[in-house]
Scaffold this motif. Sequence first.
Motif, mmCIF file in Angstrom:
data_model
loop_
_atom_site.group_PDB
_atom_site.id
_atom_site.type_symbol
_atom_site.label_atom_id
_atom_site.label_comp_id
_atom_site.label_asym_id
_atom_site.label_seq_id
_atom_site.Cartn_x
_atom_site.Cartn_y
_atom_site.Cartn_z
ATOM 1 N N ILE A 164 0.863 -1.186 0.000
ATOM 2 C CA ILE A 164 0.000 0.000 0.000
ATOM 3 C C ILE A 164 0.895 1.229 0.000
ATOM 4 C CG2 ILE A 164 -1.713 1.332 1.290
ATOM 5 C CD1 ILE A 164 -2.664 -1.343 2.519
ATOM 6 N N PHE A 165 0.631 2.154 -0.909
ATOM 7 C CA PHE A 165 1.322 3.439 -0.919
ATOM 8 C C PHE A 165 0.296 4.494 -0.509
ATOM 9 C CE2 PHE A 165 3.770 0.951 -4.056
ATOM 10 C CZ PHE A 165 5.027 1.036 -3.455
ATOM 11 N N TRP A 166 0.532 5.116 0.649
ATOM 12 C CA TRP A 166 -0.504 5.957 1.272
ATOM 13 C C TRP A 166 -0.154 7.426 1.200
ATOM 14 C CZ3 TRP A 166 -5.161 4.409 2.334
ATOM 15 C CH2 TRP A 166 -6.006 5.253 3.058
ATOM 16 N N GLY A 167 -1.183 8.234 0.861
ATOM 17 C CA GLY A 167 -1.057 9.674 0.875
ATOM 18 C C GLY A 167 -0.187 10.216 -0.246
ATOM 19 N N PRO A 168 -0.035 11.530 -0.295
ATOM 20 C CA PRO A 168 0.747 12.164 -1.363
ATOM 21 C C PRO A 168 2.226 11.790 -1.334
ATOM 22 C CG PRO A 168 0.113 13.777 0.311
ATOM 23 C CD PRO A 168 -0.656 12.534 0.628
ATOM 24 N N GLN A 169 2.731 11.378 -0.170
ATOM 25 C CA GLN A 169 4.126 10.922 -0.094
ATOM 26 C C GLN A 169 4.289 9.457 -0.474
ATOM 27 O OE1 GLN A 169 5.115 12.072 4.068
ATOM 28 N NE2 GLN A 169 6.790 13.248 3.109
ATOM 29 N N PHE A 170 3.181 8.778 -0.626
ATOM 30 C CA PHE A 170 3.190 7.341 -0.944
ATOM 31 C C PHE A 170 4.011 6.562 0.096
ATOM 32 C CE2 PHE A 170 2.721 9.385 -5.188
ATOM 33 C CZ PHE A 170 1.425 8.980 -5.452
ATOM 34 N N LEU A 171 3.604 6.721 1.382
ATOM 35 C CA LEU A 171 4.255 5.950 2.447
ATOM 36 C C LEU A 171 3.983 4.464 2.215
ATOM 37 C CD1 LEU A 171 3.359 8.068 5.627
ATOM 38 C CD2 LEU A 171 5.424 8.161 4.227
ATOM 39 N N ALA A 172 5.007 3.630 2.384
ATOM 40 C CA ALA A 172 4.910 2.214 2.032
ATOM 41 C C ALA A 172 4.529 1.357 3.219
ATOM 42 C CB ALA A 172 6.233 1.735 1.454
ATOM 43 N N LEU A 173 3.508 0.517 3.045
ATOM 44 C CA LEU A 173 3.143 -0.548 3.965
ATOM 45 C C LEU A 173 2.981 -1.821 3.125
ATOM 46 C CD1 LEU A 173 1.158 2.160 4.713
ATOM 47 C CD2 LEU A 173 0.905 0.786 6.791
ATOM 48 N N TYR A 174 3.455 -2.938 3.609
ATOM 49 C CA TYR A 174 3.377 -4.155 2.811
ATOM 50 C C TYR A 174 3.283 -5.367 3.716
ATOM 51 C CZ TYR A 174 8.423 -3.657 3.663
ATOM 52 O OH TYR A 174 9.648 -3.465 4.250
ATOM 53 N N ASN A 175 2.965 -6.506 3.136
ATOM 54 C CA ASN A 175 2.773 -7.718 3.937
ATOM 55 C C ASN A 175 3.958 -8.668 3.796
ATOM 56 O OD1 ASN A 175 2.368 -8.793 1.401
ATOM 57 N ND2 ASN A 175 0.264 -9.497 1.771
ATOM 58 N N ASP A 176 3.880 -9.776 4.533
ATOM 59 C CA ASP A 176 4.988 -10.749 4.528
ATOM 60 C C ASP A 176 5.209 -11.366 3.141
ATOM 61 O OD1 ASP A 176 5.922 -10.999 7.383
ATOM 62 O OD2 ASP A 176 3.776 -11.306 7.652
ATOM 63 N N ALA A 177 4.143 -11.563 2.371
ATOM 64 C CA ALA A 177 4.294 -12.160 1.048
ATOM 65 C C ALA A 177 5.052 -11.240 0.102
ATOM 66 C CB ALA A 177 2.917 -12.496 0.473
ATOM 67 N N TYR A 178 4.937 -9.906 0.325
ATOM 68 C CA TYR A 178 5.582 -8.944 -0.565
ATOM 69 C C TYR A 178 7.050 -8.707 -0.210
ATOM 70 C CZ TYR A 178 6.469 -4.533 -3.006
ATOM 71 O OH TYR A 178 7.008 -3.561 -3.805
ATOM 72 N N ALA A 179 7.400 -8.839 1.056
ATOM 73 C CA ALA A 179 8.741 -8.460 1.527
ATOM 74 C C ALA A 179 9.884 -9.068 0.700
ATOM 75 C CB ALA A 179 8.894 -8.819 3.003
ATOM 76 N N PRO A 180 9.852 -10.376 0.353
ATOM 77 C CA PRO A 180 10.993 -10.927 -0.409
ATOM 78 C C PRO A 180 11.187 -10.297 -1.779
ATOM 79 C CG PRO A 180 9.677 -12.689 0.587
ATOM 80 C CD PRO A 180 8.897 -11.432 0.730
#
Length: 482
Positions: free
Chosen positions: A57-73
Amino acid sequence: MRIFVSGPGFVRHNGELARLIGSFDWSRTRVGPISRWPPCLRSAVDVMLGANIQIVIFWGPQFLALYNDAYAPTIGTKHPHALGRPAREHWAELWTDLEPLLKRVLETGETVSAKDRPFYIERGRGPETVYFDISYSPVHDEEGAVAGVFCIVNETTEVKRAQDLERRLAAIIASTDDAILSTDLDMTITSWNRGAERLYGYRADEMIGRSVLALNPEDRSDEEYELFRRVGLGEHVPPYETARRRSDGTLVDVSLTVSPIYGGAGEIVGASKIARDITAKKQFERFQAMAMGELKHRIKNVLSTVTAIARQTFTNGDEERAATRIFDERLASLARAQDVLTTGSWEEADLRTVIDTALLPYSPDRFRIEGPAMSVGAHAVTALTLAFHELATNAAKYGALSRDGGLVSIHWQASRDLARFKLRWSEEGGPEVVIPTRRGFGSKLIERLLASELKGEVRLEFAPSGLICEVDASLRAEAAGR
Protein backbone atom coordinates in the motif's frame (compact mmCIF):
# COMPACT_ATOMS: atom_id res chain seq x y z
CA MET A 1 -12.19 -14.93 8.40
CA ARG A 2 -10.01 -12.50 10.37
CA ILE A 3 -11.76 -9.74 12.36
CA PHE A 4 -10.12 -6.31 12.59
CA VAL A 5 -9.60 -5.23 16.16
CA SER A 6 -8.87 -1.59 16.82
CA GLY A 7 -6.04 -0.74 19.09
CA PRO A 8 -2.35 0.09 18.99
CA GLY A 9 -1.52 -2.72 16.57
CA PHE A 10 -2.74 -5.65 14.52
CA VAL A 11 -2.46 -8.35 17.17
CA ARG A 12 -4.90 -10.66 15.40
CA HIS A 13 -2.41 -11.16 12.59
CA ASN A 14 0.66 -13.34 12.80
CA GLY A 15 3.84 -12.63 10.95
CA GLU A 16 6.77 -10.24 10.89
CA LEU A 17 5.02 -7.38 9.14
CA ALA A 18 2.06 -7.33 11.54
CA ARG A 19 4.59 -6.98 14.36
CA LEU A 20 6.68 -4.36 12.55
CA ILE A 21 3.66 -2.26 11.55
CA GLY A 22 2.25 -2.49 15.08
CA SER A 23 5.54 -1.39 16.69
CA PHE A 24 6.48 1.27 14.13
CA ASP A 25 6.47 4.90 15.37
CA TRP A 26 3.86 6.20 12.94
CA SER A 27 3.51 9.43 14.94
CA ARG A 28 6.66 10.66 13.17
CA THR A 29 4.98 10.32 9.78
CA ARG A 30 2.17 12.26 8.13
CA VAL A 31 -0.24 9.38 8.66
CA GLY A 32 0.04 9.69 12.47
CA PRO A 33 -0.27 6.98 15.16
CA ILE A 34 -2.31 3.88 14.41
CA SER A 35 -4.97 4.96 16.90
CA ARG A 36 -5.74 7.97 14.67
CA TRP A 37 -5.69 6.14 11.34
CA PRO A 38 -8.81 6.57 9.25
CA PRO A 39 -11.02 3.46 9.00
CA CYS A 40 -10.22 3.10 5.29
CA LEU A 41 -6.50 2.74 6.05
CA ARG A 42 -7.10 0.34 8.92
CA SER A 43 -9.33 -1.82 6.76
CA ALA A 44 -6.85 -1.81 3.86
CA VAL A 45 -3.95 -2.81 6.15
CA ASP A 46 -6.10 -5.50 7.79
CA VAL A 47 -6.95 -7.00 4.39
CA MET A 48 -3.32 -6.76 3.32
CA LEU A 49 -1.95 -8.53 6.40
CA GLY A 50 -4.52 -11.29 6.15
CA ALA A 51 -3.75 -12.05 2.52
CA ASN A 52 -1.35 -14.68 1.21
CA ILE A 53 -0.70 -12.73 -1.99
CA GLN A 54 1.87 -9.97 -2.50
CA ILE A 55 0.39 -6.59 -1.51
CA VAL A 56 1.91 -3.15 -0.93
CA ILE A 57 0.00 0.00 0.00
CA PHE A 58 1.32 3.44 -0.92
CA TRP A 59 -0.50 5.96 1.27
CA GLY A 60 -1.06 9.67 0.88
CA PRO A 61 0.75 12.16 -1.36
CA GLN A 62 4.13 10.92 -0.09
CA PHE A 63 3.19 7.34 -0.94
CA LEU A 64 4.26 5.95 2.45
CA ALA A 65 4.91 2.21 2.03
CA LEU A 66 3.14 -0.55 3.96
CA TYR A 67 3.38 -4.16 2.81
CA ASN A 68 2.77 -7.72 3.94
CA ASP A 69 4.99 -10.75 4.53
CA ALA A 70 4.29 -12.16 1.05
CA TYR A 71 5.58 -8.94 -0.57
CA ALA A 72 8.74 -8.46 1.53
CA PRO A 73 10.99 -10.93 -0.41
CA THR A 74 10.26 -9.17 -3.70
CA ILE A 75 12.10 -6.01 -2.58
CA GLY A 76 15.17 -7.80 -1.19
CA THR A 77 17.41 -5.53 0.91
CA LYS A 78 14.90 -2.69 0.79
CA HIS A 79 13.07 -4.57 3.56
CA PRO A 80 12.52 -3.56 6.36
CA HIS A 81 13.91 -0.06 5.76
CA ALA A 82 11.22 0.81 3.20
CA LEU A 83 8.38 0.31 5.72
CA GLY A 84 6.73 3.61 6.67
CA ARG A 85 9.02 5.64 4.41
CA PRO A 86 8.10 7.63 1.27
CA ALA A 87 8.37 5.35 -1.75
CA ARG A 88 10.71 7.74 -3.50
CA GLU A 89 13.44 7.05 -0.91
CA HIS A 90 13.71 3.30 -1.48
CA TRP A 91 12.38 2.95 -5.03
CA ALA A 92 14.61 5.73 -6.39
CA GLU A 93 16.04 3.70 -9.30
CA LEU A 94 12.56 3.12 -10.78
CA TRP A 95 10.79 6.21 -9.47
CA THR A 96 10.45 7.85 -12.88
CA ASP A 97 8.59 4.70 -13.95
CA LEU A 98 6.62 4.03 -10.74
CA GLU A 99 5.53 7.58 -9.83
CA PRO A 100 3.34 8.14 -12.93
CA LEU A 101 1.48 4.88 -12.23
CA LEU A 102 0.80 5.80 -8.59
CA LYS A 103 -0.19 9.39 -9.42
CA ARG A 104 -2.54 8.17 -12.11
CA VAL A 105 -4.45 6.09 -9.55
CA LEU A 106 -4.27 8.77 -6.85
CA GLU A 107 -5.42 11.59 -9.13
CA THR A 108 -7.96 9.83 -11.34
CA GLY A 109 -9.25 7.03 -9.12
CA GLU A 110 -8.91 4.48 -11.90
CA THR A 111 -7.38 1.02 -11.53
CA VAL A 112 -4.15 0.34 -13.44
CA SER A 113 -3.36 -3.26 -14.32
CA ALA A 114 -0.82 -4.99 -16.55
CA LYS A 115 0.62 -8.42 -17.30
CA ASP A 116 4.36 -9.04 -17.15
CA ARG A 117 5.03 -5.32 -16.54
CA PRO A 118 8.82 -4.69 -16.59
CA PHE A 119 10.48 -2.73 -13.76
CA TYR A 120 14.15 -1.81 -13.42
CA ILE A 121 14.96 -2.43 -9.76
CA GLU A 122 17.84 -2.76 -7.31
CA ARG A 123 17.18 -5.20 -4.49
CA GLY A 124 20.62 -6.26 -3.35
CA ARG A 125 21.69 -8.44 -6.27
CA GLY A 126 22.65 -5.62 -8.59
CA PRO A 127 20.37 -3.71 -10.96
CA GLU A 128 17.98 -6.01 -12.81
CA THR A 129 14.89 -5.90 -14.95
CA VAL A 130 12.07 -7.83 -13.31
CA TYR A 131 8.48 -8.51 -14.33
CA PHE A 132 5.21 -8.28 -12.40
CA ASP A 133 1.51 -8.78 -12.97
CA ILE A 134 0.11 -5.65 -11.31
CA SER A 135 -3.26 -4.32 -10.19
CA TYR A 136 -3.07 -0.81 -8.64
CA SER A 137 -6.47 0.17 -7.14
CA PRO A 138 -7.60 3.32 -5.30
CA VAL A 139 -8.41 3.33 -1.57
CA HIS A 140 -11.19 5.85 -0.95
CA ASP A 141 -11.66 7.72 2.31
CA GLU A 142 -15.01 8.49 3.95
CA GLU A 143 -15.57 11.45 1.64
CA GLY A 144 -14.87 9.42 -1.48
CA ALA A 145 -11.48 10.97 -2.19
CA VAL A 146 -8.57 8.71 -3.10
CA ALA A 147 -6.28 8.48 -0.07
CA GLY A 148 -3.91 5.72 -1.16
CA VAL A 149 -3.04 3.06 -3.71
CA PHE A 150 -3.68 -0.63 -2.97
CA CYS A 151 -1.23 -2.65 -5.08
CA ILE A 152 -1.66 -6.39 -5.67
CA VAL A 153 1.36 -7.74 -7.47
CA ASN A 154 2.73 -11.09 -8.57
CA GLU A 155 6.34 -11.41 -9.70
CA THR A 156 6.56 -13.27 -12.99
CA THR A 157 10.27 -12.75 -13.70
CA GLU A 158 11.23 -16.42 -13.79
CA VAL A 159 8.13 -17.40 -15.75
CA LYS A 160 8.74 -14.55 -18.24
CA ARG A 161 12.39 -15.53 -18.69
CA ALA A 162 11.41 -19.16 -19.18
CA GLN A 163 8.81 -18.13 -21.77
CA ASP A 164 11.34 -15.90 -23.56
CA LEU A 165 13.86 -18.75 -23.57
CA GLU A 166 11.20 -21.13 -24.87
CA ARG A 167 10.34 -18.69 -27.67
CA ARG A 168 14.02 -18.27 -28.58
CA LEU A 169 14.51 -22.03 -28.62
CA ALA A 170 11.38 -22.44 -30.72
CA ALA A 171 12.71 -19.85 -33.18
CA ILE A 172 16.08 -21.64 -33.34
CA ILE A 173 14.40 -25.00 -33.86
CA ALA A 174 12.15 -23.55 -36.55
CA SER A 175 15.00 -21.88 -38.47
CA THR A 176 17.78 -24.47 -38.18
CA ASP A 177 18.65 -26.70 -41.13
CA ASP A 178 18.96 -29.66 -38.76
CA ALA A 179 15.99 -31.99 -38.54
CA ILE A 180 14.62 -31.81 -34.99
CA LEU A 181 11.72 -33.90 -33.77
CA SER A 182 10.41 -35.13 -30.44
CA THR A 183 8.56 -38.26 -29.43
CA ASP A 184 6.87 -39.68 -26.39
CA LEU A 185 8.14 -42.88 -24.79
CA ASP A 186 5.87 -44.91 -27.10
CA MET A 187 7.95 -43.61 -30.04
CA THR A 188 5.05 -41.47 -31.27
CA ILE A 189 6.21 -38.24 -32.92
CA THR A 190 4.98 -35.15 -31.04
CA SER A 191 6.83 -32.33 -32.85
CA TRP A 192 8.42 -31.89 -36.27
CA ASN A 193 10.37 -28.81 -37.43
CA ARG A 194 10.97 -27.39 -40.91
CA GLY A 195 14.41 -28.94 -41.01
CA ALA A 196 12.75 -32.35 -40.64
CA GLU A 197 10.37 -31.47 -43.48
CA ARG A 198 13.32 -30.59 -45.73
CA LEU A 199 15.41 -33.64 -44.79
CA TYR A 200 12.75 -36.34 -44.79
CA GLY A 201 10.19 -34.88 -47.21
CA TYR A 202 7.20 -35.23 -44.86
CA ARG A 203 5.09 -32.29 -43.62
CA ALA A 204 4.55 -31.92 -39.87
CA ASP A 205 0.85 -32.81 -40.16
CA GLU A 206 1.84 -36.03 -41.94
CA MET A 207 4.21 -37.18 -39.20
CA ILE A 208 2.91 -35.91 -35.85
CA GLY A 209 1.05 -38.81 -34.28
CA ARG A 210 2.92 -41.46 -36.29
CA SER A 211 5.60 -43.80 -35.02
CA VAL A 212 9.19 -42.67 -35.52
CA LEU A 213 9.86 -46.18 -36.83
CA ALA A 214 8.39 -44.96 -40.13
CA LEU A 215 11.77 -43.30 -40.76
CA ASN A 216 13.87 -46.39 -40.05
CA PRO A 217 15.04 -48.68 -42.84
CA GLU A 218 13.73 -52.21 -42.40
CA ASP A 219 17.09 -53.49 -41.23
CA ARG A 220 17.45 -50.77 -38.56
CA SER A 221 14.27 -51.10 -36.47
CA ASP A 222 16.20 -52.72 -33.61
CA GLU A 223 18.40 -49.63 -33.51
CA GLU A 224 15.42 -47.47 -32.51
CA TYR A 225 14.42 -49.76 -29.65
CA GLU A 226 17.99 -49.62 -28.31
CA LEU A 227 17.96 -45.81 -28.53
CA PHE A 228 14.75 -45.59 -26.50
CA ARG A 229 16.08 -48.08 -23.98
CA ARG A 230 19.05 -45.78 -23.37
CA VAL A 231 16.88 -42.67 -23.30
CA GLY A 232 14.65 -44.35 -20.71
CA LEU A 233 17.74 -44.71 -18.52
CA GLY A 234 18.39 -40.98 -18.83
CA GLU A 235 21.30 -41.34 -21.26
CA HIS A 236 22.27 -38.75 -23.85
CA VAL A 237 23.20 -40.55 -27.07
CA PRO A 238 26.07 -38.60 -28.70
CA PRO A 239 26.17 -38.06 -32.47
CA TYR A 240 26.52 -41.26 -34.46
CA GLU A 241 26.16 -41.98 -38.16
CA THR A 242 23.22 -43.97 -39.48
CA ALA A 243 20.63 -43.89 -42.27
CA ARG A 244 16.96 -42.90 -42.38
CA ARG A 245 14.25 -43.26 -45.01
CA ARG A 246 12.75 -40.29 -46.86
CA SER A 247 9.15 -39.96 -48.01
CA ASP A 248 10.16 -41.06 -51.54
CA GLY A 249 11.65 -44.29 -50.16
CA THR A 250 15.30 -43.31 -50.67
CA LEU A 251 17.81 -43.47 -47.82
CA VAL A 252 19.71 -40.47 -46.49
CA ASP A 253 22.90 -40.60 -44.42
CA VAL A 254 22.50 -38.68 -41.15
CA SER A 255 24.39 -37.88 -37.99
CA LEU A 256 21.88 -38.52 -35.21
CA THR A 257 21.81 -37.25 -31.61
CA VAL A 258 19.18 -38.40 -29.11
CA SER A 259 18.44 -36.95 -25.66
CA PRO A 260 15.76 -37.54 -23.02
CA ILE A 261 12.96 -35.00 -22.47
CA TYR A 262 11.99 -34.41 -18.83
CA GLY A 263 8.58 -33.49 -17.44
CA GLY A 264 7.80 -30.97 -14.72
CA ALA A 265 8.37 -33.50 -11.95
CA GLY A 266 11.75 -34.53 -13.35
CA GLU A 267 10.47 -37.73 -14.96
CA ILE A 268 11.48 -38.77 -18.50
CA VAL A 269 8.51 -38.22 -20.81
CA GLY A 270 10.05 -38.59 -24.25
CA ALA A 271 13.03 -38.11 -26.51
CA SER A 272 14.36 -35.35 -28.74
CA LYS A 273 16.19 -36.32 -31.91
CA ILE A 274 18.46 -34.07 -33.97
CA ALA A 275 19.50 -35.34 -37.39
CA ARG A 276 22.03 -33.68 -39.71
CA ASP A 277 22.33 -34.55 -43.37
CA ILE A 278 25.84 -35.95 -43.98
CA THR A 279 25.32 -37.03 -47.57
CA ALA A 280 28.12 -34.75 -48.80
CA LYS A 281 30.47 -36.02 -46.09
CA LYS A 282 29.79 -39.67 -46.95
CA GLN A 283 30.22 -38.97 -50.66
CA PHE A 284 33.58 -37.32 -49.96
CA GLU A 285 34.66 -40.26 -47.81
CA ARG A 286 33.76 -42.68 -50.60
CA PHE A 287 35.61 -40.55 -53.14
CA GLN A 288 38.60 -40.28 -50.79
CA ALA A 289 38.67 -44.04 -50.26
CA MET A 290 38.49 -44.58 -54.02
CA ALA A 291 41.23 -42.00 -54.67
CA MET A 292 43.45 -43.50 -51.96
CA GLY A 293 42.91 -46.96 -53.40
CA GLU A 294 43.81 -45.73 -56.87
CA LEU A 295 46.85 -43.88 -55.54
CA LYS A 296 47.97 -46.94 -53.60
CA HIS A 297 47.54 -49.08 -56.73
CA ARG A 298 49.54 -46.67 -58.89
CA ILE A 299 52.37 -46.36 -56.36
CA LYS A 300 52.66 -50.14 -56.22
CA ASN A 301 52.66 -50.27 -60.01
CA VAL A 302 55.50 -47.73 -60.15
CA LEU A 303 57.49 -49.64 -57.53
CA SER A 304 56.84 -52.92 -59.36
CA THR A 305 58.09 -51.34 -62.58
CA VAL A 306 61.23 -50.07 -60.84
CA THR A 307 61.79 -53.54 -59.40
CA ALA A 308 61.41 -55.16 -62.83
CA ILE A 309 63.86 -52.70 -64.36
CA ALA A 310 66.39 -53.39 -61.58
CA ARG A 311 66.09 -57.15 -62.08
CA GLN A 312 66.56 -56.85 -65.80
CA THR A 313 69.52 -54.51 -65.36
CA PHE A 314 71.47 -56.41 -62.66
CA THR A 315 71.56 -60.02 -63.77
CA ASN A 316 75.21 -60.72 -64.57
CA GLY A 317 76.56 -62.22 -61.35
CA ASP A 318 76.09 -63.10 -57.71
CA GLU A 319 76.89 -59.57 -56.53
CA GLU A 320 74.35 -58.08 -58.91
CA ARG A 321 71.70 -60.57 -57.80
CA ALA A 322 72.44 -59.79 -54.13
CA ALA A 323 72.20 -56.08 -54.87
CA THR A 324 68.90 -56.62 -56.67
CA ARG A 325 67.52 -58.53 -53.67
CA ILE A 326 68.54 -55.73 -51.28
CA PHE A 327 67.02 -53.19 -53.65
CA ASP A 328 63.78 -55.20 -53.77
CA GLU A 329 63.62 -55.28 -49.97
CA ARG A 330 64.12 -51.53 -49.74
CA LEU A 331 61.40 -50.93 -52.31
CA ALA A 332 59.11 -53.28 -50.36
CA SER A 333 59.83 -51.26 -47.22
CA LEU A 334 59.01 -48.06 -49.10
CA ALA A 335 55.75 -49.65 -50.28
CA ARG A 336 54.80 -50.50 -46.69
CA ALA A 337 55.37 -46.85 -45.74
CA GLN A 338 52.93 -45.78 -48.47
CA ASP A 339 50.43 -48.37 -47.20
CA VAL A 340 50.52 -46.77 -43.75
CA LEU A 341 49.84 -43.34 -45.23
CA THR A 342 47.11 -44.36 -47.68
CA THR A 343 45.33 -46.36 -44.98
CA GLY A 344 45.25 -43.27 -42.74
CA SER A 345 44.86 -39.58 -43.50
CA TRP A 346 47.90 -39.44 -45.83
CA GLU A 347 49.20 -36.49 -43.79
CA GLU A 348 50.28 -38.37 -40.65
CA ALA A 349 50.29 -41.77 -38.96
CA ASP A 350 50.65 -43.30 -35.52
CA LEU A 351 54.31 -43.94 -34.67
CA ARG A 352 53.63 -47.40 -33.24
CA THR A 353 51.83 -48.36 -36.46
CA VAL A 354 54.82 -47.14 -38.49
CA ILE A 355 57.21 -49.26 -36.40
CA ASP A 356 55.03 -52.38 -36.48
CA THR A 357 54.61 -52.08 -40.25
CA ALA A 358 58.33 -51.60 -40.87
CA LEU A 359 59.14 -54.69 -38.78
CA LEU A 360 56.49 -56.98 -40.34
CA PRO A 361 59.10 -59.38 -41.84
CA TYR A 362 60.36 -60.23 -38.35
CA SER A 363 58.88 -62.03 -35.34
CA PRO A 364 57.31 -59.57 -32.86
CA ASP A 365 58.73 -61.69 -30.01
CA ARG A 366 62.17 -60.34 -30.85
CA PHE A 367 61.21 -56.74 -30.06
CA ARG A 368 60.37 -54.81 -26.89
CA ILE A 369 58.51 -51.66 -28.03
CA GLU A 370 57.44 -48.91 -25.60
CA GLY A 371 56.27 -45.34 -26.01
CA PRO A 372 53.21 -43.08 -25.81
CA ALA A 373 50.62 -42.73 -28.56
CA MET A 374 52.02 -40.17 -30.95
CA SER A 375 51.49 -39.13 -34.57
CA VAL A 376 54.28 -38.31 -37.02
CA GLY A 377 54.07 -36.46 -40.34
CA ALA A 378 54.13 -38.04 -43.78
CA HIS A 379 57.84 -37.41 -44.42
CA ALA A 380 58.69 -38.91 -41.04
CA VAL A 381 56.65 -42.02 -41.90
CA THR A 382 58.73 -42.69 -45.03
CA ALA A 383 62.06 -41.87 -43.36
CA LEU A 384 61.38 -43.94 -40.25
CA THR A 385 60.07 -46.93 -42.21
CA LEU A 386 63.21 -47.06 -44.39
CA ALA A 387 65.49 -46.44 -41.38
CA PHE A 388 63.87 -49.24 -39.35
CA HIS A 389 64.20 -51.51 -42.37
CA GLU A 390 67.95 -50.82 -42.52
CA LEU A 391 68.38 -51.27 -38.75
CA ALA A 392 66.42 -54.54 -38.74
CA THR A 393 68.29 -55.85 -41.80
CA ASN A 394 71.60 -55.08 -40.12
CA ALA A 395 70.43 -56.74 -36.88
CA ALA A 396 69.35 -59.85 -38.80
CA LYS A 397 72.75 -60.10 -40.49
CA TYR A 398 75.18 -59.06 -37.80
CA GLY A 399 73.31 -58.12 -34.61
CA ALA A 400 70.66 -59.20 -32.10
CA LEU A 401 68.32 -60.77 -34.65
CA SER A 402 71.07 -63.05 -35.99
CA ARG A 403 71.06 -65.23 -32.85
CA ASP A 404 68.33 -66.99 -30.87
CA GLY A 405 67.50 -65.00 -27.74
CA GLY A 406 68.68 -61.71 -29.19
CA LEU A 407 66.37 -58.77 -28.47
CA VAL A 408 65.83 -55.27 -29.84
CA SER A 409 64.39 -52.54 -27.60
CA ILE A 410 62.66 -49.53 -29.15
CA HIS A 411 61.62 -46.70 -26.87
CA TRP A 412 60.47 -43.15 -27.58
CA GLN A 413 59.06 -40.11 -25.82
CA ALA A 414 57.76 -36.69 -26.90
CA SER A 415 58.89 -33.28 -25.69
CA ARG A 416 56.54 -31.33 -23.42
CA ASP A 417 55.43 -29.05 -26.25
CA LEU A 418 54.90 -32.11 -28.50
CA ALA A 419 57.10 -30.51 -31.18
CA ARG A 420 59.94 -33.06 -31.02
CA PHE A 421 60.55 -36.64 -30.00
CA LYS A 422 63.46 -38.83 -28.95
CA LEU A 423 63.73 -42.44 -30.07
CA ARG A 424 66.23 -45.11 -29.06
CA TRP A 425 66.96 -48.44 -30.84
CA SER A 426 69.18 -50.73 -28.77
CA GLU A 427 70.21 -54.35 -29.33
CA GLU A 428 71.27 -57.02 -26.85
CA GLY A 429 71.96 -60.75 -26.92
CA GLY A 430 73.65 -60.75 -30.33
CA PRO A 431 77.30 -61.29 -31.28
CA GLU A 432 79.85 -58.90 -29.87
CA VAL A 433 79.83 -55.82 -32.04
CA VAL A 434 82.96 -54.83 -33.93
CA ILE A 435 83.23 -51.23 -34.98
CA PRO A 436 83.14 -51.22 -38.79
CA THR A 437 86.17 -49.90 -40.63
CA ARG A 438 84.01 -48.12 -43.14
CA ARG A 439 80.49 -46.73 -43.18
CA GLY A 440 78.14 -48.84 -45.28
CA PHE A 441 75.23 -47.65 -47.39
CA GLY A 442 72.77 -48.62 -44.66
CA SER A 443 74.44 -46.37 -42.07
CA LYS A 444 74.59 -43.52 -44.54
CA LEU A 445 70.91 -44.01 -45.46
CA ILE A 446 69.86 -43.99 -41.79
CA GLU A 447 71.78 -40.81 -41.02
CA ARG A 448 70.66 -39.04 -44.19
CA LEU A 449 67.00 -39.98 -43.79
CA LEU A 450 66.66 -39.27 -40.09
CA ALA A 451 68.93 -36.25 -39.88
CA SER A 452 67.84 -34.61 -43.13
CA GLU A 453 64.21 -35.59 -43.55
CA LEU A 454 63.34 -35.31 -39.84
CA LYS A 455 65.46 -32.21 -39.23
CA GLY A 456 67.07 -33.96 -36.30
CA GLU A 457 70.23 -35.46 -34.89
CA VAL A 458 71.24 -39.12 -35.18
CA ARG A 459 73.83 -40.97 -33.14
CA LEU A 460 74.97 -44.49 -34.03
CA GLU A 461 76.98 -46.25 -31.31
CA PHE A 462 78.58 -49.64 -32.02
CA ALA A 463 78.68 -50.77 -28.38
CA PRO A 464 80.12 -54.26 -27.72
CA SER A 465 76.74 -55.41 -26.34
CA GLY A 466 74.84 -54.28 -29.40
CA LEU A 467 74.15 -51.43 -31.81
CA ILE A 468 72.48 -48.33 -30.39
CA CYS A 469 70.75 -45.73 -32.56
CA GLU A 470 69.45 -42.55 -30.91
CA VAL A 471 67.29 -40.00 -32.72
CA ASP A 472 66.26 -36.49 -31.63
CA ALA A 473 63.94 -35.12 -34.32
CA SER A 474 60.92 -33.00 -35.21
CA LEU A 475 57.48 -34.56 -35.09
CA ARG A 476 56.43 -32.47 -38.10
CA ALA A 477 59.52 -32.52 -40.29
CA GLU A 478 57.73 -31.15 -43.34
CA ALA A 479 56.53 -28.13 -41.38
CA ALA A 480 59.99 -27.60 -39.95
CA GLY A 481 61.88 -27.53 -43.19
CA ARG A 482 59.39 -26.74 -45.99
